[in-house]
Design a protein around this motif. Structure first.
Motif, PDB file in Angstrom:
ATOM      1  N   ARG A 109       1.697  13.131  -5.084  1.00 61.61           N
ATOM      2  CA  ARG A 109       1.815  14.351  -4.276  1.00 61.61           C
ATOM      3  C   ARG A 109       2.462  14.048  -2.924  1.00 61.61           C
ATOM      4  O   ARG A 109       3.294  14.812  -2.432  1.00 61.61           O
ATOM      5  CB  ARG A 109       0.439  14.978  -4.067  1.00 61.61           C
ATOM      6  N   ALA A 110       2.079  12.926  -2.338  1.00 55.27           N
ATOM      7  CA  ALA A 110       2.658  12.556  -1.039  1.00 55.27           C
ATOM      8  C   ALA A 110       4.158  12.304  -1.156  1.00 55.27           C
ATOM      9  O   ALA A 110       4.935  12.662  -0.265  1.00 55.27           O
ATOM     10  CB  ALA A 110       1.952  11.309  -0.492  1.00 55.27           C
ATOM     11  N   LEU A 111       4.586  11.695  -2.249  1.00 57.96           N
ATOM     12  CA  LEU A 111       6.018  11.472  -2.459  1.00 57.96           C
ATOM     13  C   LEU A 111       6.747  12.793  -2.694  1.00 57.96           C
ATOM     14  O   LEU A 111       7.863  13.000  -2.216  1.00 57.96           O
ATOM     15  CB  LEU A 111       6.237  10.537  -3.647  1.00 57.96           C
ATOM     16  N   ALA A 112       6.107  13.696  -3.438  1.00 56.08           N
ATOM     17  CA  ALA A 112       6.745  14.975  -3.744  1.00 56.08           C
ATOM     18  C   ALA A 112       6.899  15.849  -2.502  1.00 56.08           C
ATOM     19  O   ALA A 112       7.805  16.690  -2.430  1.00 56.08           O
ATOM     20  CB  ALA A 112       5.932  15.721  -4.809  1.00 56.08           C
ATOM     21  N   GLU A 113       6.041  15.631  -1.507  1.00 55.68           N
ATOM     22  CA  GLU A 113       6.107  16.446  -0.287  1.00 55.68           C
ATOM     23  C   GLU A 113       7.346  16.160   0.548  1.00 55.68           C
ATOM     24  O   GLU A 113       7.781  17.012   1.322  1.00 55.68           O
ATOM     25  CB  GLU A 113       4.854  16.177   0.576  1.00 55.68           C
ATOM     26  N   ASP A 114       7.889  14.955   0.412  1.00 55.26           N
ATOM     27  CA  ASP A 114       8.995  14.546   1.284  1.00 55.26           C
ATOM     28  C   ASP A 114      10.003  13.725   0.488  1.00 55.26           C
ATOM     29  O   ASP A 114       9.708  12.595   0.082  1.00 55.26           O
ATOM     30  CB  ASP A 114       8.461  13.715   2.452  1.00 55.26           C
ATOM     31  N   PRO A 115      11.197  14.249   0.248  1.00 55.71           N
ATOM     32  CA  PRO A 115      12.204  13.513  -0.532  1.00 55.71           C
ATOM     33  C   PRO A 115      12.682  12.235   0.155  1.00 55.71           C
ATOM     34  O   PRO A 115      13.277  11.379  -0.484  1.00 55.71           O
ATOM     35  CB  PRO A 115      13.345  14.522  -0.677  1.00 55.71           C
ATOM     36  N   GLU A 116      12.427  12.103   1.450  1.00 52.85           N
ATOM     37  CA  GLU A 116      12.823  10.886   2.165  1.00 52.85           C
ATOM     38  C   GLU A 116      11.726   9.825   2.171  1.00 52.85           C
ATOM     39  O   GLU A 116      11.920   8.742   2.713  1.00 52.85           O
ATOM     40  CB  GLU A 116      13.192  11.229   3.621  1.00 52.85           C
ATOM     41  N   ARG A 117      10.588  10.153   1.581  1.00 49.48           N
ATOM     42  CA  ARG A 117       9.478   9.197   1.536  1.00 49.48           C
ATOM     43  C   ARG A 117       9.684   8.269   0.344  1.00 49.48           C
ATOM     44  O   ARG A 117       9.676   8.700  -0.803  1.00 49.48           O
ATOM     45  CB  ARG A 117       8.156   9.947   1.435  1.00 49.48           C
ATOM     46  N   GLY A 118       9.835   6.995   0.629  1.00 50.48           N
ATOM     47  CA  GLY A 118      10.144   6.043  -0.435  1.00 50.48           C
ATOM     48  C   GLY A 118       8.941   5.436  -1.099  1.00 50.48           C
ATOM     49  O   GLY A 118       9.021   4.994  -2.246  1.00 50.48           O
ATOM     50  N   ALA A 119       7.804   5.391  -0.394  1.00 53.10           N
ATOM     51  CA  ALA A 119       6.636   4.727  -0.957  1.00 53.10           C
ATOM     52  C   ALA A 119       5.370   5.189  -0.262  1.00 53.10           C
ATOM     53  O   ALA A 119       5.395   5.669   0.877  1.00 53.10           O
ATOM     54  CB  ALA A 119       6.773   3.211  -0.833  1.00 53.10           C
ATOM     55  N   VAL A 120       4.261   5.017  -0.968  1.00 51.65           N
ATOM     56  CA  VAL A 120       2.940   5.319  -0.435  1.00 51.65           C
ATOM     57  C   VAL A 120       2.087   4.074  -0.610  1.00 51.65           C
ATOM     58  O   VAL A 120       1.966   3.534  -1.711  1.00 51.65           O
ATOM     59  CB  VAL A 120       2.297   6.510  -1.180  1.00 51.65           C
ATOM     60  N   GLY A 121       1.506   3.600   0.495  1.00 51.64           N
ATOM     61  CA  GLY A 121       0.687   2.399   0.452  1.00 51.64           C
ATOM     62  C   GLY A 121      -0.792   2.716   0.428  1.00 51.64           C
ATOM     63  O   GLY A 121      -1.240   3.721   0.979  1.00 51.64           O
ATOM     64  N   GLY A 122      -1.553   1.840  -0.194  1.00 50.91           N
ATOM     65  CA  GLY A 122      -2.990   2.002  -0.239  1.00 50.91           C
ATOM     66  C   GLY A 122      -3.658   1.573   1.055  1.00 50.91           C
ATOM     67  O   GLY A 122      -3.128   0.760   1.809  1.00 50.91           O
ATOM     68  N   ILE A 123      -4.832   2.149   1.311  1.00 52.26           N
ATOM     69  CA  ILE A 123      -5.670   1.737   2.433  1.00 52.26           C
ATOM     70  C   ILE A 123      -6.795   0.898   1.850  1.00 52.26           C
ATOM     71  O   ILE A 123      -7.634   1.394   1.116  1.00 52.26           O
ATOM     72  CB  ILE A 123      -6.235   2.957   3.181  1.00 52.26           C
ATOM     73  N   PHE A 124      -6.800  -0.380   2.166  1.00 55.09           N
ATOM     74  CA  PHE A 124      -7.703  -1.281   1.458  1.00 55.09           C
ATOM     75  C   PHE A 124      -9.036  -1.476   2.167  1.00 55.09           C
ATOM     76  O   PHE A 124      -9.138  -1.474   3.389  1.00 55.09           O
ATOM     77  CB  PHE A 124      -7.038  -2.640   1.208  1.00 55.09           C
ATOM     78  N   THR A 125     -10.070  -1.612   1.343  1.00 57.59           N
ATOM     79  CA  THR A 125     -11.409  -1.966   1.801  1.00 57.59           C
ATOM     80  C   THR A 125     -11.857  -3.180   1.001  1.00 57.59           C
ATOM     81  O   THR A 125     -11.230  -3.540   0.002  1.00 57.59           O
ATOM     82  CB  THR A 125     -12.397  -0.811   1.593  1.00 57.59           C
ATOM     83  N   GLY A 126     -12.964  -3.803   1.423  1.00 56.50           N
ATOM     84  CA  GLY A 126     -13.457  -4.974   0.718  1.00 56.50           C
ATOM     85  C   GLY A 126     -14.488  -4.614  -0.330  1.00 56.50           C
ATOM     86  O   GLY A 126     -15.165  -3.594  -0.239  1.00 56.50           O
ATOM     87  N   THR A 127     -14.589  -5.466  -1.359  1.00 59.60           N
ATOM     88  CA  THR A 127     -15.669  -5.315  -2.320  1.00 59.60           C
ATOM     89  C   THR A 127     -16.991  -5.584  -1.626  1.00 59.60           C
ATOM     90  O   THR A 127     -17.037  -6.072  -0.506  1.00 59.60           O
ATOM     91  CB  THR A 127     -15.491  -6.305  -3.483  1.00 59.60           C
ATOM     92  N   ASP A 128     -18.095  -5.276  -2.283  1.00 55.90           N
ATOM     93  CA  ASP A 128     -19.418  -5.437  -1.675  1.00 55.90           C
ATOM     94  C   ASP A 128     -19.555  -6.823  -1.061  1.00 55.90           C
ATOM     95  O   ASP A 128     -19.596  -7.825  -1.777  1.00 55.90           O
ATOM     96  CB  ASP A 128     -20.507  -5.221  -2.728  1.00 55.90           C
ATOM     97  N   PRO A 129     -19.615  -6.909   0.264  1.00 61.08           N
ATOM     98  CA  PRO A 129     -19.613  -8.220   0.919  1.00 61.08           C
ATOM     99  C   PRO A 129     -20.944  -8.950   0.775  1.00 61.08           C
ATOM    100  O   PRO A 129     -22.010  -8.340   0.756  1.00 61.08           O
ATOM    101  CB  PRO A 129     -19.336  -7.873   2.387  1.00 61.08           C
ATOM    102  N   ARG A 130     -20.845 -10.269   0.669  1.00 60.13           N
ATOM    103  CA  ARG A 130     -22.033 -11.120   0.607  1.00 60.13           C
ATOM    104  C   ARG A 130     -21.933 -12.140   1.734  1.00 60.13           C
ATOM    105  O   ARG A 130     -21.027 -12.957   1.751  1.00 60.13           O
ATOM    106  CB  ARG A 130     -22.122 -11.825  -0.748  1.00 60.13           C
TER     107      ARG A 130
END
Length: 376
Positions: free
Chosen positions: A122-143
């Motif tokens: 959807r984010a790419l479809a909103e803007d024809p000049e948008r080449g990529a969408v990156g993830g926002i990363f979090t960590g797995t359950d920390p120990r």
């Protein structure tokens, strides 16, 4: 290298009905966690459109991928790490795709949140000049302390991305990229962009995700990281593993910026490196003064600085709020995270010195025992 913009590259918007989505997953000895990762991907991408690139594996990663009903490409004589594995996989996959298709590129130790792919498309479809969408990363359950400190760091990074809506790096954990944009990068290699002509990723880059970020931005593509595009990735379990990871990240960033030079795209990244250097120097001076005061017996209670400390602790807690109650407790204690910051700054100084000496960068693979959690 000067900033370049490819006038008239004319990316067309994705069809309203959603373009075809494919996925490529480079994997090195990931047999233990691959089934869980593929399970999350298969809920969002058709199995026959997923390609696992088994790179220099000594376990049964390839067999497990096949058993999960996805395509497999085994690399041949790859000495270029993750970038080389991706290039070999893309050389097989890209010729079968249309320009309007999109490609999910993700790590094999990462799980994507439910709805990740739909939000990215959807984010790419909103803007024809948008080449990529990156993830926002979090960590797995920390120990333990070290992993919780990383989880806090990632929570603060995610908060900053959501607050500013500004992409720092097209995260290698998971990103969705237009095929048209990937092909344009490949065509520009060796002329407008560094690297080997025809290859999407620069095989010499230690941080291939940041280098691709610079490449796409230099060609005029915009990037985004919607809040819904969450990923959960493995945390480094030991100080050595953390140092190895951050040495690669910092060294890769410095080398990428040296390659591209001062341009409208790179200048904010150069400023960030300068601020990291200033922060490392300030931390060294602060610790020196604290140690000297302790030795000389000059440490005492001062209401003004105590108030400043309370405000600083409050800021640390608020920014790490989404890391959970353990993250908030760690943040309010201040000193443990101060120690963690020192570890990161040591890695940064090592990276600067290694880059100045032009020593060859290393890539080590070291993560905690697998534990899977799909991010909300």
């Amino acid at each position: 290298m000067t900033h370049v913009h490819a006038p008239g590259h004319g990316p067309s918007p994705l069809p309203a009905t959603v373009a075809r989505v494919f996925a490529i997953i480079p994997a090195h000895d990931e047999a233990a966690i691959l089934p869980g990762v593929l399970g999350a991907v298969r809920r969002q991408v058709q199995s026959d459109r997923i390609l696992v690139v088994a790179d220099n594996c000594t376990d049964d990663t390839a067999d497990i991928a096949r058993a999960n009903g996805v395509g497999v490409h085994v690399t041949v004589d790859n000495a270029a790490r993750k970038a080389g594995a991706l290039n070999q996989g893309l050389s097989v996959l890209l010729p079968t795709l249309d320009d309007d298709d999109v490609l999910l590129v993700m790590d094999a130790d990462t799980e994507i949140a439910r709805g990740f792919v739909d939000a990215a498309v959807r984010a790419l479809a909103e803007d024809p000049e948008r080449g990529a969408v990156g993830g926002i990363f979090t960590g797995t359950d920390p120990r333990g302390f070290l992993e919780q400190a990383q989880a806090n760091e990632y929570a603060r990074y995610a908060r900053e991305v959501e607050r500013t809506r500004r992409v720092q790096v097209l995260s290698g954990t998971a990103s969705v990229i237009r095929v048209r944009a990937l092909r344009e990068v490949g065509r520009a290699r060796g002329t407008l962009l560094p690297g080997t002509p025809g290859e999407v990723y620069d095989a010499t880059a230690l941080t291939e995700d940041m280098e691709l970020t610079l490449a796409l931005s230099s060609l005029g593509w915009s990037l985004s990281s919607p809040a819904a595009c969450r990923t959960s990735t493995q945390l480094m379990p030991t100080v050595r593993a953390l140092q190895d990871q951050r040495l690669r990240w910092y060294r890769g960033a410095i080398d990428n910026l040296r390659t591209y030079g001062w341009t409208p795209v790179t200048r904010r990244y150069v400023r960030q490196q300068v601020m990291l250097a200033i922060g490392a120097l300030a931390m060294a001076l602060y610790l020196t003064v604290m140690i000297a005061d302790a030795v000389l017996g000059r440490i005492g209670f001062q209401p003004f600085w105590a108030g400043v400390g309370v405000l600083f602790a409050l800021e640390r807690v608020v920014t790490a709020w989404h890391a959970g109650w353990r993250g908030r407790v760690l943040a309010v204690l201040l000193v443990p995270e101060l120690f963690y910051d020192v570890l990161l700054q040591i890695a940064f100084v090592r990276a600067v010195l290694a880059s100045l000496r032009r020593t060859e960068g290393e890539w080590r693979h070291d993560t905690a025992p697998p534990r899977r959690r799909v991010p909300a």
